[in-house]
Enzyme design. Structure first.
Site, PDB file in Angstrom:
ATOM      1  CG  ASP A  11      14.259 -14.238  25.318  1.00 33.85           C
ATOM      2  OD1 ASP A  11      14.085 -13.515  26.322  1.00 33.85           O
ATOM      3  OD2 ASP A  11      13.437 -14.322  24.388  1.00 33.85           O
ATOM      4  CG  ASN A  25      10.111   3.606  30.002  1.00 32.69           C
ATOM      5  OD1 ASN A  25       9.319   3.737  30.935  1.00 32.69           O
ATOM      6  ND2 ASN A  25       9.739   3.112  28.836  1.00 32.69           N
ATOM      7  CG  ASP A  35      10.268  -2.196  29.595  1.00 28.83           C
ATOM      8  OD1 ASP A  35       9.675  -2.981  30.356  1.00 28.83           O
ATOM      9  OD2 ASP A  35      10.142  -0.956  29.655  1.00 28.83           O
ATOM     10  CB  SER A 118      22.182   1.879  29.349  1.00 28.09           C
ATOM     11  OG  SER A 118      21.374   2.524  30.298  1.00 28.09           O
ATOM     12  CB  VAL A 121      16.394   2.073  22.800  1.00 24.98           C
ATOM     13  CG1 VAL A 121      15.752   3.425  22.556  1.00 24.98           C
ATOM     14  CG2 VAL A 121      15.720   1.033  21.928  1.00 24.98           C
ATOM     15  CE1 TYR A 122      15.921   4.827  27.088  1.00 23.71           C
ATOM     16  CE2 TYR A 122      16.736   4.217  29.244  1.00 23.71           C
ATOM     17  CZ  TYR A 122      15.705   4.647  28.437  1.00 23.71           C
ATOM     18  OH  TYR A 122      14.470   4.898  28.984  1.00 23.71           O
TER      19      TYR A 122
END
Ligand code: ADP
Length: 175
Positions: A11, A25, A35, A118, A121-122
């Protein structure tokens, strides 16, 4: 591979380094994934500090304090959203690594930890993203003597395996 590069599973919010990198973002006002974890661990002063920065463009990087994190600073960089590879995603992801490393060196920081920017989620394909991360970092370190340690923090086992495999293939290619 440059011997200053390490690959670990864990982590990133626990890393005791000068600076951790956040896959943020454009707004820099917090999000999910790494994030969200960084903002939760750093506490509300991180968001207040980010709110003064005026956002961040894809491929760029900005620095704040780390507040309650063990890391002294956070570099916020914005990775590209994957749209199939024809919107300069590779170039933008490479810029994230280059600009983050340059910002750390500019502040004479010696240790930095990166998440797999990235690839969550990207949706940037993991193997290609890993190649870019390792290639850019190797190239940067070849020109820099201030950074002593670059840690790639892989959150899950699959990411860890891919980083180790790509790093091994790099070491075979390089003299
Ligand atoms: P992006 O929007 O840039 O894709 P994400 O946060 O969705 O960012 O995912 C980027 C990577 O960060 C993924 O590999 C995800 O598993 C990983 N990740 C999520 N939480 C953590 C954490 N606490 N430490 C390190 N990596 C994390």
């Amino acid at each position: 591979m440059d011997p200053r590069i390490e690959i670990r599973q864990g982590d990133i919010t626990h890393m005791q380094v000068d600076v951790i990198v956040n896959a943020a973002n454009h707004t820099l006002l917090g999000g999910g994934g790494v994030d969200g974890a960084i903002h939760r661990a750093a506490g509300p002063r991180l968001l207040a500090s980010c709110a003064t920065l005026g956002g961040c463009a894809t491929g760029e990087a900005k620095i704040t304090d780390g507040y309650r994190l063990p890391a002294r600073y956070v570099i916020h960089t914005v990775g590209p959203v994957w749209h199939g590879g024809r919107q300069r995603e590779d170039e933008h992801l490479a810029a994230c690594y280059r600009h983050s490393l340059a910002l750390a060196a500019h502040h004479t920081l010696t240790s930095i930890a990166f998440p797999a920017i990235s690839t969550g989620v990207y949706r940037f394909p993991l193997e290609g993203a890993t190649r870019i991360a390792l290639r850019e970092t190797n190239a940067f370190l070849a020109t820099d003597s201030s950074l002593q340690q670059v840690i790639f923090v892989c959150f899950d086992a699959r990411t860890f395996e891919v980083y180790r495999r790509v790093a091994a293939s790099f070491s075979e290619q390089l003299p």
